[in-house]
Each structure stands twice: as C-alpha cells, then as structure tokens.
Design a protein around this motif. Structure first.
Motif, PDB file in Angstrom:
ATOM      1  N   VAL A   1     -16.303  19.398 -15.679  1.00 20.18           N
ATOM      2  CA  VAL A   1     -15.391  20.538 -15.522  1.00 20.18           C
ATOM      3  C   VAL A   1     -14.544  20.421 -14.261  1.00 20.18           C
ATOM      4  O   VAL A   1     -13.502  21.052 -14.139  1.00 20.18           O
ATOM      5  CB  VAL A   1     -16.149  21.888 -15.540  1.00 20.18           C
ATOM      6  CG1 VAL A   1     -16.772  22.125 -16.897  1.00 20.18           C
ATOM      7  CG2 VAL A   1     -17.178  21.957 -14.451  1.00 20.18           C
ATOM      8  N   SER A   2     -14.993  19.615 -13.309  1.00 15.75           N
ATOM      9  CA  SER A   2     -14.228  19.344 -12.089  1.00 15.75           C
ATOM     10  C   SER A   2     -13.951  17.852 -12.006  1.00 15.75           C
ATOM     11  O   SER A   2     -14.817  17.040 -12.310  1.00 15.75           O
ATOM     12  CB  SER A   2     -15.009  19.771 -10.850  1.00 15.75           C
ATOM     13  OG  SER A   2     -15.245  21.150 -10.851  1.00 15.75           O
ATOM     14  N   VAL A   3     -12.738  17.508 -11.589  1.00 13.12           N
ATOM     15  CA  VAL A   3     -12.366  16.100 -11.476  1.00 13.12           C
ATOM     16  C   VAL A   3     -11.929  15.789 -10.051  1.00 13.12           C
ATOM     17  O   VAL A   3     -11.343  16.618  -9.356  1.00 13.12           O
ATOM     18  CB  VAL A   3     -11.257  15.710 -12.478  1.00 13.12           C
ATOM     19  CG1 VAL A   3     -11.764  15.814 -13.899  1.00 13.12           C
ATOM     20  CG2 VAL A   3     -10.024  16.560 -12.300  1.00 13.12           C
ATOM     21  N   TYR A   4     -12.241  14.589  -9.623  1.00 13.64           N
ATOM     22  CA  TYR A   4     -11.888  14.144  -8.275  1.00 13.64           C
ATOM     23  C   TYR A   4     -10.418  13.727  -8.253  1.00 13.64           C
ATOM     24  O   TYR A   4      -9.924  13.109  -9.180  1.00 13.64           O
ATOM     25  CB  TYR A   4     -12.771  12.956  -7.879  1.00 13.64           C
ATOM     26  CG  TYR A   4     -12.511  12.459  -6.487  1.00 13.64           C
ATOM     27  CD1 TYR A   4     -12.985  13.149  -5.384  1.00 13.64           C
ATOM     28  CD2 TYR A   4     -11.793  11.284  -6.292  1.00 13.64           C
ATOM     29  CE1 TYR A   4     -12.740  12.686  -4.104  1.00 13.64           C
ATOM     30  CE2 TYR A   4     -11.549  10.814  -5.007  1.00 13.64           C
ATOM     31  CZ  TYR A   4     -12.020  11.520  -3.921  1.00 13.64           C
ATOM     32  OH  TYR A   4     -11.781  11.062  -2.652  1.00 13.64           O
ATOM     33  N   TRP A   5      -9.718  14.094  -7.183  1.00 19.30           N
ATOM     34  CA  TRP A   5      -8.340  13.659  -7.000  1.00 19.30           C
ATOM     35  C   TRP A   5      -8.195  13.091  -5.596  1.00 19.30           C
ATOM     36  O   TRP A   5      -8.931  13.454  -4.674  1.00 19.30           O
ATOM     37  CB  TRP A   5      -7.350  14.803  -7.232  1.00 19.30           C
ATOM     38  CG  TRP A   5      -7.500  15.943  -6.254  1.00 19.30           C
ATOM     39  CD1 TRP A   5      -8.298  17.036  -6.397  1.00 19.30           C
ATOM     40  CD2 TRP A   5      -6.873  16.071  -4.984  1.00 19.30           C
ATOM     41  NE1 TRP A   5      -8.207  17.856  -5.302  1.00 19.30           N
ATOM     42  CE2 TRP A   5      -7.324  17.278  -4.405  1.00 19.30           C
ATOM     43  CE3 TRP A   5      -5.970  15.304  -4.261  1.00 19.30           C
ATOM     44  CZ2 TRP A   5      -6.902  17.726  -3.156  1.00 19.30           C
ATOM     45  CZ3 TRP A   5      -5.556  15.753  -3.014  1.00 19.30           C
ATOM     46  CH2 TRP A   5      -6.022  16.955  -2.481  1.00 19.30           C
ATOM     47  N   GLU A   6      -7.220  12.196  -5.442  1.00 19.29           N
ATOM     48  CA  GLU A   6      -6.952  11.599  -4.127  1.00 19.29           C
ATOM     49  C   GLU A   6      -5.481  11.229  -4.051  1.00 19.29           C
ATOM     50  O   GLU A   6      -4.990  10.423  -4.822  1.00 19.29           O
ATOM     51  CB  GLU A   6      -7.820  10.350  -3.922  1.00 19.29           C
ATOM     52  CG  GLU A   6      -7.642   9.725  -2.565  1.00 19.29           C
ATOM     53  CD  GLU A   6      -8.588   8.558  -2.336  1.00 19.29           C
ATOM     54  OE1 GLU A   6      -8.609   8.066  -1.214  1.00 19.29           O
ATOM     55  OE2 GLU A   6      -9.293   8.147  -3.269  1.00 19.29           O
ATOM     56  N   ASN A   7      -4.759  11.857  -3.109  1.00 22.65           N
ATOM     57  CA  ASN A   7      -3.349  11.564  -2.885  1.00 22.65           C
ATOM     58  C   ASN A   7      -3.157  10.486  -1.824  1.00 22.65           C
ATOM     59  O   ASN A   7      -2.171   9.774  -1.837  1.00 22.65           O
ATOM     60  CB  ASN A   7      -2.578  12.817  -2.471  1.00 22.65           C
ATOM     61  CG  ASN A   7      -2.441  13.804  -3.609  1.00 22.65           C
ATOM     62  OD1 ASN A   7      -2.606  13.454  -4.765  1.00 22.65           O
ATOM     63  ND2 ASN A   7      -2.147  15.045  -3.277  1.00 22.65           N
ATOM     64  N   SER A   8      -4.078  10.434  -0.893  1.00 26.01           N
ATOM     65  CA  SER A   8      -4.028   9.457   0.196  1.00 26.01           C
ATOM     66  C   SER A   8      -5.429   9.372   0.790  1.00 26.01           C
ATOM     67  O   SER A   8      -6.308  10.146   0.422  1.00 26.01           O
ATOM     68  CB  SER A   8      -3.016   9.899   1.262  1.00 26.01           C
ATOM     69  OG  SER A   8      -3.500  11.030   1.968  1.00 26.01           O
ATOM     70  N   PRO A   9      -5.640   8.463   1.726  1.00 23.71           N
ATOM     71  CA  PRO A   9      -6.969   8.381   2.341  1.00 23.71           C
ATOM     72  C   PRO A   9      -7.419   9.673   3.034  1.00 23.71           C
ATOM     73  O   PRO A   9      -8.604   9.913   3.190  1.00 23.71           O
ATOM     74  CB  PRO A   9      -6.824   7.242   3.342  1.00 23.71           C
ATOM     75  CG  PRO A   9      -5.714   6.396   2.817  1.00 23.71           C
ATOM     76  CD  PRO A   9      -4.773   7.360   2.148  1.00 23.71           C
ATOM     77  N   THR A  10      -6.462  10.517   3.405  1.00 26.80           N
ATOM     78  CA  THR A  10      -6.820  11.760   4.097  1.00 26.80           C
ATOM     79  C   THR A  10      -6.727  12.997   3.212  1.00 26.80           C
ATOM     80  O   THR A  10      -7.072  14.080   3.643  1.00 26.80           O
ATOM     81  CB  THR A  10      -5.911  11.969   5.327  1.00 26.80           C
ATOM     82  OG1 THR A  10      -4.545  12.036   4.893  1.00 26.80           O
ATOM     83  CG2 THR A  10      -6.102  10.850   6.337  1.00 26.80           C
ATOM     84  N   GLN A  11      -6.221  12.844   1.993  1.00 27.05           N
ATOM     85  CA  GLN A  11      -6.087  13.980   1.084  1.00 27.05           C
ATOM     86  C   GLN A  11      -6.837  13.690  -0.211  1.00 27.05           C
ATOM     87  O   GLN A  11      -6.416  12.854  -1.019  1.00 27.05           O
ATOM     88  CB  GLN A  11      -4.619  14.251   0.743  1.00 27.05           C
ATOM     89  CG  GLN A  11      -3.809  14.779   1.894  1.00 27.05           C
ATOM     90  CD  GLN A  11      -2.398  15.106   1.441  1.00 27.05           C
ATOM     91  OE1 GLN A  11      -1.862  14.478   0.525  1.00 27.05           O
ATOM     92  NE2 GLN A  11      -1.786  16.096   2.063  1.00 27.05           N
ATOM     93  N   SER A  12      -7.939  14.397  -0.393  1.00 25.98           N
ATOM     94  CA  SER A  12      -8.724  14.245  -1.616  1.00 25.98           C
ATOM     95  C   SER A  12      -9.590  15.478  -1.815  1.00 25.98           C
ATOM     96  O   SER A  12      -9.705  16.318  -0.927  1.00 25.98           O
ATOM     97  CB  SER A  12      -9.599  12.990  -1.554  1.00 25.98           C
ATOM     98  OG  SER A  12     -10.555  13.121  -0.531  1.00 25.98           O
ATOM     99  N   GLY A  13     -10.167  15.565  -2.979  1.00 24.19           N
ATOM    100  CA  GLY A  13     -11.054  16.686  -3.264  1.00 24.19           C
ATOM    101  C   GLY A  13     -11.318  16.793  -4.756  1.00 24.19           C
ATOM    102  O   GLY A  13     -11.116  15.844  -5.512  1.00 24.19           O
ATOM    103  N   TYR A  14     -11.752  17.957  -5.158  1.00 23.34           N
ATOM    104  CA  TYR A  14     -12.033  18.220  -6.568  1.00 23.34           C
ATOM    105  C   TYR A  14     -11.160  19.361  -7.048  1.00 23.34           C
ATOM    106  O   TYR A  14     -10.834  20.280  -6.302  1.00 23.34           O
ATOM    107  CB  TYR A  14     -13.508  18.577  -6.775  1.00 23.34           C
ATOM    108  CG  TYR A  14     -14.411  17.383  -6.659  1.00 23.34           C
ATOM    109  CD1 TYR A  14     -14.722  16.626  -7.769  1.00 23.34           C
ATOM    110  CD2 TYR A  14     -14.943  16.999  -5.433  1.00 23.34           C
ATOM    111  CE1 TYR A  14     -15.542  15.511  -7.678  1.00 23.34           C
ATOM    112  CE2 TYR A  14     -15.760  15.895  -5.318  1.00 23.34           C
ATOM    113  CZ  TYR A  14     -16.061  15.157  -6.449  1.00 23.34           C
ATOM    114  OH  TYR A  14     -16.863  14.059  -6.353  1.00 23.34           O
ATOM    115  N   LYS A  15     -10.759  19.274  -8.297  1.00 17.22           N
ATOM    116  CA  LYS A  15      -9.998  20.351  -8.934  1.00 17.22           C
ATOM    117  C   LYS A  15     -10.550  20.539 -10.337  1.00 17.22           C
ATOM    118  O   LYS A  15     -11.288  19.700 -10.851  1.00 17.22           O
ATOM    119  CB  LYS A  15      -8.509  20.023  -8.985  1.00 17.22           C
ATOM    120  CG  LYS A  15      -8.168  18.857  -9.894  1.00 17.22           C
ATOM    121  CD  LYS A  15      -6.673  18.699 -10.035  1.00 17.22           C
ATOM    122  CE  LYS A  15      -6.394  17.699 -11.161  1.00 17.22           C
ATOM    123  NZ  LYS A  15      -5.132  17.913 -11.785  1.00 17.22           N
TER     124      LYS A  15
END
Length: 105
Positions: A53-67
C-alpha cells in the motif's frame, strides 16, 4: 479446455442482456468496456499485492521516502466505473464467479 474466468463473466453478462431482450452493438461494446476495466482492476490488485500500500520513492540521494501506492486510488475509480456500467445495463455478475481466487492475474 476450460474457460477462463473472463470468458465466463462475458458469457454470463451477454446471456443476461439477451434474456432481457436487449440487443444492439452499443450494449455489447459496454460489456467489452466492462471486461477491459476488469483486466485493469486485476492489474491494479496485482500491483498492490506486489508493491504494497506504500511505495518507496527517491528523487535524489537526499530526497526519498514512502508514499501511498497510486494503484489504490485508481482501483477505487475503476471499481466505481465497473459498477456504473453494470447498473446502466441492469446486469449482475454471478456470485459463483467472484474474484475469490487470485490465479487469473
């Protein structure tokens, strides 16, 4: 060769239309639309089952998380449209061919 669940659903919906005396290409096209949405629904269920139900995302080495998994929201919309088609055609899906088993993904 045994019929797949999709073919069984299609036959059941077409039989209901014919039993109601409803004929016309438009109505059969709506059944095809319903079946296309059924395919999409199954793909969305598969995605939720695989990714959660939650997926990991990463825009850069310093920006990531779950949505939240967007498939959940889309699944709700697809189900609503499927129900609208059935209501418009005054049809019901036979409960003996429900989506209880997951082998058609």
């Amino acid at each position: 060769m045994a019929k797949g669940k999709r073919a069984i659903i299609k036959d059941a919906l077409v039989d209901q239309l014919e039993n109601q005396g409803v004929i016309g290409r438009h109505f059969y096209d709506l059944i095809e639309d319903y079946l296309q949405l059924w395919d999409i629904k199954n793909s969305l269920f598969k995605d939720i089952k695989e990714r959660g139900v939650s997926v990991y995302w990463e825009n850069s080495p310093t920006q990531s998380g779950y949505k939240k998994n967007d498939s959940i929201t889309e699944l709700i919309k697809v189900n609503a449209q499927m129900l609208k088609i059935l209501q418009q055609l005054n049809l019901k899906v036979d409960e003996s061919i429900s989506d209880d088993d997951d082998d058609d993904f």
